[in-house]
Scaffold this motif. Structure first.
Motif, PDB file in Angstrom:
ATOM      1  N   THR A  73       0.819  -1.202   0.000  1.00 49.51           N
ATOM      2  CA  THR A  73       0.000   0.000   0.000  1.00 49.51           C
ATOM      3  C   THR A  73       0.854   1.253   0.000  1.00 49.51           C
ATOM      4  O   THR A  73       0.522   2.259  -0.645  1.00 49.51           O
ATOM      5  CB  THR A  73      -0.941   0.004   1.226  1.00 49.51           C
ATOM      6  N   GLN A  82      -4.732   1.373  -4.285  1.00 50.74           N
ATOM      7  CA  GLN A  82      -4.634   1.008  -2.872  1.00 50.74           C
ATOM      8  C   GLN A  82      -5.936   0.377  -2.373  1.00 50.74           C
ATOM      9  O   GLN A  82      -5.913  -0.627  -1.664  1.00 50.74           O
ATOM     10  CB  GLN A  82      -4.294   2.253  -2.047  1.00 50.74           C
ATOM     11  N   TYR A 127      -6.288   8.429  -0.124  1.00 52.76           N
ATOM     12  CA  TYR A 127      -6.577   7.009   0.099  1.00 52.76           C
ATOM     13  C   TYR A 127      -7.573   6.826   1.230  1.00 52.76           C
ATOM     14  O   TYR A 127      -8.535   6.060   1.113  1.00 52.76           O
ATOM     15  CB  TYR A 127      -5.286   6.257   0.401  1.00 52.76           C
TER      16      TYR A 127
END
Length: 393
Positions: A73, A82, A127
């Motif tokens: 990640t 991700q 993210y």
């Protein structure tokens, strides 16, 4: 439901952890039991060995893939990749653990817990925002599908049972009594132990919290899934014994807990008077915002000293930070910040880069607070999310 009812954080954590790990334990024991019926062979020592092996393999696989996923990640450069990785890893963990005769569900759970803890330290705002939105939608769809399945399969279960269902009333009531009363007995025992060891714990449960925790023991998706997964036949070719009865009792347990315990849980909460200390949580959140603002201002001062920022640029950045903090939490803002809330200015690229560095310093402080004893994780999550939202926080 517990969150919406305003229950104390420790009860919500207890119920959530119980729901996760009890399901894992039940699925492993269920697998051993199904194998014994299907094959006609059962050895307590062999069953215990299978249980330990499944737990160890599931734990190792989950930790390994969680560690690998957290590293991958960090190397992926966009939120879409991700989040896609976070979606694929549970399936990989399940398949690997199943292939090695481990607990696939435990592997998924451990992998997910590891990743959840690891990604809180990743400084990628995009993210976290995308992942939160994606998993909220996924959870809603999966839960909706699962309960729709309960409704669709209930008709099949009744048809399969046929005219025998009235005769199952006694068995069903007995199982419900065991499920409900055994939980109460277990909680009372742990409550007594907690009281005895109260000096070793910060906040031992009260008898009111025991009652709420007892009545909150609802069953759902896992119970239905396990019942439906019972094989139709055994190795000899004969029908699996009492399969239709098992399905009927399982659905009765689920419906009782969802249609009786679920709707009456708010009433039990009101009668017992169990609720979270919202004033304390609000004070903690306000204190954390003050810490975040101090960390941001300290980072701004460091940038100003090292990069020789012009005084007007420094003042603009400082005023902007105070304005953003005042919008996020007016009660935690000082008088100057409140006075400059309406003074919005446009910043150049250098100023935006400096602001991002400052916000990241505040984010690190908030994440550091997450690991401190007594700091509720949901308070830190709220502060971190507002930090991630940037100027709109």
């Amino acid at each position: 439901m517990a969150s919406r009812l305003g229950l104390p954080r420790r009860l919500i954590v207890t119920l959530g952890g119980e729901g996760l790990f009890n399901d894992v334990t039940a699925i492993v024991i269920y697998t051993v039991g199904i194998q014994a019926v299907v094959t006609g062979l059962f050895s307590p020592w062999h069953a215990l060995g299978d249980f330990v092996l499944a737990a160890v393999v599931g734990l190792v696989v989950g930790l390994a893939l969680g560690w690998l996923g957290s590293r991958l990640t960090r190397y992926l450069d966009n939120a879409t990749c991700q989040v896609a990785l976070s979606l694929l890893l549970p399936f990989i963990a399940y398949g690997v653990a199943e292939h090695w005769e481990g607990s696939a569900v435990l592997a998924v759970l451990v992998c997910a817990l590891y990743l959840t803890d690891a990604v809180t330290e990743i400084g990628d705002r995009e993210y976290r925002l995308v992942a939160d939105a994606f998993w909220d939608i996924a959870e809603m769809l999966i839960t909706g599908f699962a309960f729709a399945l309960i409704g669709l399969e209930l008709r099949v279960v009744i048809e399969t049972t046929g005219d025998d269902w009235p005769g199952l009333a006694g068995v069903t009531v007995a199982v419900l009594a065991v499920v409900v009363l055994l939980r109460l007995a277990w909680l009372l025992v742990t409550w007594v132990i907690s009281r005895k060891l109260g000096r070793l714990t910060d906040e031992p449960f009260t008898w009111r919290e025991v009652i709420v925790t007892w009545w909150a023991g609802m069953r759902g998706v896992a119970t239905v899934a396990l019942a439906l997964a019972v094989p139709f036949t055994i190795d000899s070719g004969a029908d699996f014994p009492a399969r239709s009865q098992i399905l009927f009792v399982a659905f009765a347990v689920v419906l009782f807990t969802l249609l009786v315990q679920g709707p009456t849980l708010p009433l039990v909460v009101r009668i017992t008077g169990v609720h979270a200390d919202t004033k304390r949580e609000r004070a903690l959140e306000k204190e954390l915002w003050i810490r975040v603002r101090r960390a941001e201002l300290a980072e701004l001062q460091r940038i100003a000293d090292n990069e020789d920022l012009p005084p007007d640029v420094y003042d603009d950045l400082r005023d902007r930070l105070r304005q953003i903090s005042a919008k996020a939490d007016p009660e935690a803002a000082d008088a100057d910040a409140k006075a400059t809330m309406e003074n919005e200015r446009k910043f150049a690229a250098r100023m935006r880069a400096a602001r991002e560095a400052v916000v990241e310093a505040g984010r690190r402080e908030a994440l550091a607070a997450r690991r401190e004893p007594g700091m509720p994780p949901d308070v830190v999550d709220r502060v971190t999310r507002r930090l991630d939202l940037g100027p709109n926080r």
